[in-house]
Design an enzyme around this catalytic site. Structure first.
Site, PDB file in Angstrom:
ATOM      1  CG  HIS A 163      -0.163  -6.596   4.821  1.00 23.07           C
ATOM      2  ND1 HIS A 163      -0.182  -6.261   6.153  1.00 23.07           N
ATOM      3  CD2 HIS A 163       0.135  -5.460   4.157  1.00 23.07           C
ATOM      4  CE1 HIS A 163       0.123  -4.958   6.284  1.00 23.07           C
ATOM      5  NE2 HIS A 163       0.316  -4.464   5.074  1.00 23.07           N
ATOM      6  N   GLY A 188       0.817  -1.208   0.000  1.00 27.36           N
ATOM      7  CA  GLY A 188       0.000   0.000   0.000  1.00 27.36           C
ATOM      8  C   GLY A 188       0.853   1.260   0.000  1.00 27.36           C
ATOM      9  CB  THR A 189       3.962   2.165   1.809  1.00 26.81           C
ATOM     10  OG1 THR A 189       3.412   1.846   3.094  1.00 26.81           O
ATOM     11  CG2 THR A 189       4.881   3.364   1.926  1.00 26.81           C
ATOM     12  CB  SER A 214      -2.098  -3.119   1.197  1.00 25.56           C
ATOM     13  OG  SER A 214      -1.103  -3.888   1.817  1.00 25.56           O
ATOM     14  CG  ASN A 216      -5.271   3.828   9.396  1.00 21.98           C
ATOM     15  OD1 ASN A 216      -5.579   4.794   8.708  1.00 21.98           O
ATOM     16  ND2 ASN A 216      -4.320   3.871  10.307  1.00 21.98           N
ATOM     17  CB  CYS A 264       4.332   4.726  15.059  1.00 20.19           C
ATOM     18  SG  CYS A 264       5.478   4.722  16.413  1.00 20.19           S
ATOM     19  CD  GLN A 316      -6.734  -0.807   7.387  1.00 19.45           C
ATOM     20  OE1 GLN A 316      -7.426  -1.823   7.514  1.00 19.45           O
ATOM     21  NE2 GLN A 316      -5.497  -0.735   7.849  1.00 19.45           N
ATOM     22  CB  THR A 347      12.598 -10.315 -11.420  1.00 20.85           C
ATOM     23  OG1 THR A 347      13.626 -10.146 -12.383  1.00 20.85           O
ATOM     24  CG2 THR A 347      11.907 -11.661 -11.620  1.00 20.85           C
TER      25      THR A 347
HETATM   26  N1  PLP Z   1      -2.794   2.988   4.030  1.00 18.19           N
HETATM   27  C1  PLP Z   1      -3.515   2.600   5.087  1.00 18.19           C
HETATM   28  C2  PLP Z   1      -4.854   3.216   5.324  1.00 18.19           C
HETATM   29  C3  PLP Z   1      -3.016   1.634   5.954  1.00 18.19           C
HETATM   30  O1  PLP Z   1      -3.740   1.257   7.008  1.00 18.19           O
HETATM   31  C4  PLP Z   1      -1.742   1.057   5.692  1.00 18.19           C
HETATM   32  C5  PLP Z   1      -1.162   0.061   6.612  1.00 18.19           C
HETATM   33  O2  PLP Z   1      -1.409   0.078   7.785  1.00 18.19           O
HETATM   34  C6  PLP Z   1      -1.033   1.485   4.560  1.00 18.19           C
HETATM   35  C7  PLP Z   1      -1.587   2.449   3.749  1.00 18.19           C
HETATM   36  C8  PLP Z   1       0.302   0.906   4.216  1.00 18.19           C
HETATM   37  O3  PLP Z   1       0.156  -0.318   3.553  1.00 18.19           O
HETATM   38  P1  PLP Z   1       1.389  -1.348   3.446  1.00 18.19           P
HETATM   39  O4  PLP Z   1       1.624  -1.860   4.820  1.00 18.19           O
HETATM   40  O5  PLP Z   1       0.932  -2.406   2.510  1.00 18.19           O
HETATM   41  O6  PLP Z   1       2.541  -0.583   2.908  1.00 18.19           O
END
Ligand code: PLP
Length: 380
Positions: free
Chosen positions: A199, A70-71, A197, A149, A320, A177, A235
């Site tokens: 996971h 997600g990041t 994301s 989140n 955090c 989320q 890759t």
């Molecule tokens: N955005 C939100 C709303 C999240 O809750 C999170 C993870 O907690 C992320 C982005 C980041 O995702 P990732 O852990 O896959 O980088």
């Protein structure tokens, strides 16, 4: 006593379908760029995953770019907008740090958009900012998450999209989320880009995706080979993506069951409030799996540790990455300063059962009563 895992918003347990897909992909091996049979089979697995992920969020597979999570998906959107000339980024005050910090690091001017007391974006404030837009600031860019989140509160994304469209802007939606918990149609929402994301929905960590619409130009973030249509060289993580795809398909299949879990969450909320907790975000539409509760004078860190001793796993609202608890910027933005260090997040998901919520409620009430009794007792 069973262990209870109610921390799906941190990471959901891996779904069996995902585990099977990962194992099969690892056993088969292959590089999707190779033209021989093993390479072609690896590519087929990856493209299947792309269409599975696309279906979960209402996006054609050809518009799904895989990332490391997600990041990175958020970063791809924000950095692309800045590269395209956006100099002023409007970011909701309750965004995840993945968005807030990337926006700050982008070199553009970042302005926080306020939320109302119920945790939803203040649309009038957004309209005001867009109304007085200076053309020298480039194309307007707004980042608004689909669901928060910490509180689970669902944001008025479709309404924001209408305002953005009128202003010729770019709406980026962090749906990390929301994906797999509520139905998502990225096109109907009006998102120009939307991030998810793996996971959080029962796939492996280290995989994510960004979908983009016709009004979003994405830049190349990693240089080298031509993977991901030249947008992200290197890759691919075929096994991880196969697991992501399988999890996305299972999550789409299970959306009704996910919605039904709101009944357990609501019952838990009622019992906790009756025992002295304050529920946060309950006045607005919320994800069905998330509960944010606070108890003034009962620090979040202590709640999390006490529950952990009772084998119930939850998060502090604002944990955090180091596990330390800081005042929640989400609660501060909602004007709930008195709760900002005293809120915990309880989040279920595909593996959750009614008795998990019951055990959590029992453990919390015991912990809270003990804490309250200690606070009342005169110092020795
Ligand atoms: N955005 C939100 C709303 C999240 O809750 C999170 C993870 O907690 C992320 C982005 C980041 O995702 P990732 O852990 O896959 O980088």
């Amino acid at each position: 006593m069973n262990s209870v895992y109610l921390d799906h918003n941190a990471t959901a347990p891996i779904r069996p379908e995902a585990l099977d897909a990962i194992t099969a992909a690892l056993a088969a091996g292959g590089n999707p760029s190779s033209v021989h049979a093993v390479g072609r089979a690896a590519r087929a697995r990856m493209e299947l995953a792309r269409s599975q992920v696309g279906k979960l969020i209402g996006a054609p597979a050809s518009t799904v770019v895989f990332t490391s999570g997600g990041t990175e998906a958020n970063a791809l959107a924000i950095e692309s907008a800045v590269a395209g000339g956006s100099r002023r980024l409007l970011v909701s005050a309750i965004e995840h740090d993945a968005v807030l910090e990337t926006a700050k690091a982008s070199g553009a001017l970042v302005e926080l958009l306020p939320v109302r007391g119920d945790g939803r974006l203040d649309l009038e404030a957004l309209a005001d900012r867009l109304g007085g837009w200076d053309a020298a600031d480039g194309r307007p860019f707004v980042a608004l998450m689909l669901a928060n989140n910490e509180t689970g509160v669902i944001q008025p994304v479709a309404e924001a999209a209408v305002l953005l469209r009128e202003a010729g802007g770019w709406l980026h939606v962090d749906a990390v989320q929301a994906a797999g918990r509520i139905a998502i149609d990225s096109r109907a929402l009006g998102a120009d880009t939307l991030a998810i994301s793996s996971h959080k929905l029962g796939g492996p960590g280290g995989a994510g995706a960004l979908t983009f619409g016709p009004r979003a130009n994405l830049v190349r973030r990693l240089h080298g080979g031509g993977q991901e249509r030249g947008r992200r060289a290197g890759t691919e993580n075929v096994a991880g993506l196969a697991g992501f795809g399988a999890a996305a398909e299972a999550a789409l299949r299970d959306l009704d069951a996910a919605a039904a879990q709101a009944v357990w969450r609501d019952a838990a909320e009622a019992a906790l409030v009756a025992a002295g907790a304050v529920a946060i975000g309950g006045q607005a539409p919320r994800l069905p799996n998330t509960l944010c509760i606070a108890a003034p004078g009962f620090p979040a860190e202590l709640q999390v540790m006490t529950l952990d001793l009772a084998r119930v796993m939850v998060s502090a609202g604002s944990a955090c990455s180091s596990g330390k608890v800081k005042a929640s910027h989400v609660l501060l933005a909602m004007g709930l300063d008195q709760f900002a260090g005293a809120a915990i997040r309880v989040s279920g998901g595909w593996s959750t059962e009614a008795r998990d919520w019951n055990q959590m409620v029992e453990a919390w009430i015991t912990a809270y009563d003990r804490h309250a009794a200690r606070r009342r007792a005169p110092a020795a």
